[in-house]
Design a protein around this motif. Structure first.
Motif, PDB file in Angstrom:
ATOM      1  N   GLU A 140       0.828  -1.215   0.000  1.00  0.00           N
ATOM      2  CA  GLU A 140       0.000   0.000   0.000  1.00  0.00           C
ATOM      3  C   GLU A 140       0.860   1.262   0.000  1.00  0.00           C
ATOM      4  O   GLU A 140       0.545   2.231  -0.707  1.00  0.00           O
ATOM      5  CB  GLU A 140      -0.950   0.006   1.209  1.00  0.00           C
ATOM      6  CG  GLU A 140      -2.034  -1.057   1.159  1.00  0.00           C
ATOM      7  CD  GLU A 140      -1.535  -2.471   1.489  1.00  0.00           C
ATOM      8  OE1 GLU A 140      -2.188  -3.433   1.049  1.00  0.00           O
ATOM      9  OE2 GLU A 140      -0.507  -2.621   2.170  1.00  0.00           O
ATOM     10  N   GLU A 190       2.517   1.626  -3.448  1.00  0.00           N
ATOM     11  CA  GLU A 190       1.504   2.063  -4.415  1.00  0.00           C
ATOM     12  C   GLU A 190       1.151   3.539  -4.215  1.00  0.00           C
ATOM     13  O   GLU A 190       0.954   4.278  -5.187  1.00  0.00           O
ATOM     14  CB  GLU A 190       0.252   1.195  -4.333  1.00  0.00           C
ATOM     15  CG  GLU A 190       0.471  -0.240  -4.795  1.00  0.00           C
ATOM     16  CD  GLU A 190       0.909  -0.363  -6.247  1.00  0.00           C
ATOM     17  OE1 GLU A 190       0.399   0.393  -7.103  1.00  0.00           O
ATOM     18  OE2 GLU A 190       1.778  -1.203  -6.534  1.00  0.00           O
ATOM     19  N   ALA A 191       1.046   3.981  -2.970  1.00  0.00           N
ATOM     20  CA  ALA A 191       0.748   5.388  -2.695  1.00  0.00           C
ATOM     21  C   ALA A 191       1.871   6.293  -3.200  1.00  0.00           C
ATOM     22  O   ALA A 191       1.617   7.364  -3.763  1.00  0.00           O
ATOM     23  CB  ALA A 191       0.521   5.592  -1.199  1.00  0.00           C
ATOM     24  N   ALA A 205       3.980   5.577  -5.717  1.00  0.00           N
ATOM     25  CA  ALA A 205       3.907   5.562  -7.180  1.00  0.00           C
ATOM     26  C   ALA A 205       2.761   6.448  -7.682  1.00  0.00           C
ATOM     27  O   ALA A 205       2.916   7.164  -8.685  1.00  0.00           O
ATOM     28  CB  ALA A 205       3.745   4.135  -7.686  1.00  0.00           C
ATOM     29  N   LYS A 206       1.649   6.416  -6.994  1.00  0.00           N
ATOM     30  CA  LYS A 206       0.499   7.233  -7.398  1.00  0.00           C
ATOM     31  C   LYS A 206       0.844   8.724  -7.352  1.00  0.00           C
ATOM     32  O   LYS A 206       0.458   9.479  -8.251  1.00  0.00           O
ATOM     33  CB  LYS A 206      -0.704   6.932  -6.508  1.00  0.00           C
ATOM     34  CG  LYS A 206      -1.952   7.678  -6.919  1.00  0.00           C
ATOM     35  CD  LYS A 206      -3.146   7.299  -6.070  1.00  0.00           C
ATOM     36  CE  LYS A 206      -4.360   8.082  -6.548  1.00  0.00           C
ATOM     37  NZ  LYS A 206      -5.506   7.874  -5.712  1.00  0.00           N
ATOM     38  N   ARG A 207       1.569   9.154  -6.334  1.00  0.00           N
ATOM     39  CA  ARG A 207       1.974  10.569  -6.239  1.00  0.00           C
ATOM     40  C   ARG A 207       2.795  10.955  -7.462  1.00  0.00           C
ATOM     41  O   ARG A 207       2.606  12.024  -8.038  1.00  0.00           O
ATOM     42  CB  ARG A 207       2.787  10.834  -4.972  1.00  0.00           C
ATOM     43  CG  ARG A 207       2.074  10.699  -3.661  1.00  0.00           C
ATOM     44  CD  ARG A 207       1.038  11.767  -3.355  1.00  0.00           C
ATOM     45  NE  ARG A 207       1.519  13.077  -3.048  1.00  0.00           N
ATOM     46  CZ  ARG A 207       1.744  13.565  -1.839  1.00  0.00           C
ATOM     47  NH1 ARG A 207       1.574  12.797  -0.770  1.00  0.00           N
ATOM     48  NH2 ARG A 207       2.120  14.801  -1.668  1.00  0.00           N
ATOM     49  N   GLU A 235       2.801   9.416 -10.462  1.00  0.00           N
ATOM     50  CA  GLU A 235       1.944   9.359 -11.643  1.00  0.00           C
ATOM     51  C   GLU A 235       1.017  10.569 -11.728  1.00  0.00           C
ATOM     52  O   GLU A 235       0.640  10.994 -12.819  1.00  0.00           O
ATOM     53  CB  GLU A 235       1.143   8.063 -11.642  1.00  0.00           C
ATOM     54  CG  GLU A 235       2.018   6.837 -11.877  1.00  0.00           C
ATOM     55  CD  GLU A 235       1.337   5.516 -11.587  1.00  0.00           C
ATOM     56  OE1 GLU A 235       0.441   5.467 -10.716  1.00  0.00           O
ATOM     57  OE2 GLU A 235       1.697   4.526 -12.245  1.00  0.00           O
ATOM     58  N   GLU A 236       0.671  11.140 -10.588  1.00  0.00           N
ATOM     59  CA  GLU A 236      -0.170  12.345 -10.564  1.00  0.00           C
ATOM     60  C   GLU A 236       0.649  13.615 -10.774  1.00  0.00           C
ATOM     61  O   GLU A 236       0.087  14.701 -10.855  1.00  0.00           O
ATOM     62  CB  GLU A 236      -0.919  12.429  -9.232  1.00  0.00           C
ATOM     63  CG  GLU A 236      -1.967  11.344  -9.071  1.00  0.00           C
ATOM     64  CD  GLU A 236      -2.591  11.310  -7.682  1.00  0.00           C
ATOM     65  OE1 GLU A 236      -2.059  11.948  -6.739  1.00  0.00           O
ATOM     66  OE2 GLU A 236      -3.620  10.623  -7.536  1.00  0.00           O
ATOM     67  N   ARG A 289       4.441   4.407 -14.821  1.00  0.00           N
ATOM     68  CA  ARG A 289       5.078   3.196 -14.296  1.00  0.00           C
ATOM     69  C   ARG A 289       4.843   2.079 -15.292  1.00  0.00           C
ATOM     70  O   ARG A 289       3.725   1.848 -15.749  1.00  0.00           O
ATOM     71  CB  ARG A 289       4.494   2.849 -12.930  1.00  0.00           C
ATOM     72  CG  ARG A 289       5.222   1.707 -12.263  1.00  0.00           C
ATOM     73  CD  ARG A 289       4.874   1.549 -10.821  1.00  0.00           C
ATOM     74  NE  ARG A 289       3.452   1.689 -10.546  1.00  0.00           N
ATOM     75  CZ  ARG A 289       2.848   1.169  -9.496  1.00  0.00           C
ATOM     76  NH1 ARG A 289       3.537   0.491  -8.607  1.00  0.00           N
ATOM     77  NH2 ARG A 289       1.567   1.341  -9.309  1.00  0.00           N
TER      78      ARG A 289
END
Length: 121
Positions: free
Chosen positions: A5, A8-9, A11-13, A15-16, A65
């Motif tokens: 988790e 993933e959090a 990576a999300k930052r 990607e955003e 990613r």
């Protein structure tokens, strides 16, 4: 060891497009990053300043990613594709492997491996 988790959090930052926010949230104060075999940038404040410099020199940066992040104990490996668009509208793409060392849910070291020729250097 980071949880799936947390990875993933993080990576999300990216990607955003929240690169500075990712450093602020996920890096330890004494974290270090290495670009290929160059000397490290050490300290979260220095990492933030460096990232702001990159962002100021570009019109747009996108992160994608490629595949899942691989987690083994305190180590995480992720393949990324970054696109950097400059003020003249020229886009350069960088394929990179990020090799991370975590302490719990915070990054302590990150090494970026890529061919600098991709950026026209």
């Amino acid at each position: 060891m980071p949880s799936r988790e947390i990875v993933e959090a993080f990576a999300k930052r990216l990607e955003e497009g929240d690169f500075v926010g990712a450093i602020e949230q996920f890096y330890l104060p004494n974290a270090a990053t290495y670009e290929n075999n160059a000397p490290p940038t050490v300290g979260r404040d220095q990492l933030i300043a460096k990232e702001r410099g990159v962002l100021a020199a570009t019109k747009e940066v996108k992160a994608i990613r490629l595949g899942p992040s691989l987690i083994e104990g305190d180590n995480v490996a992720t393949r990324w594709r970054f696109s950097f668009t400059n003020a003249e509208g020229v886009t350069r793409t960088l394929d990179e492997i990020a090799w991370q060392t975590w302490q719990g849910d915070k990054l302590v070291e990150e090494r970026f491996y890529y061919d600098p020729k991709q950026l026209g250097r």
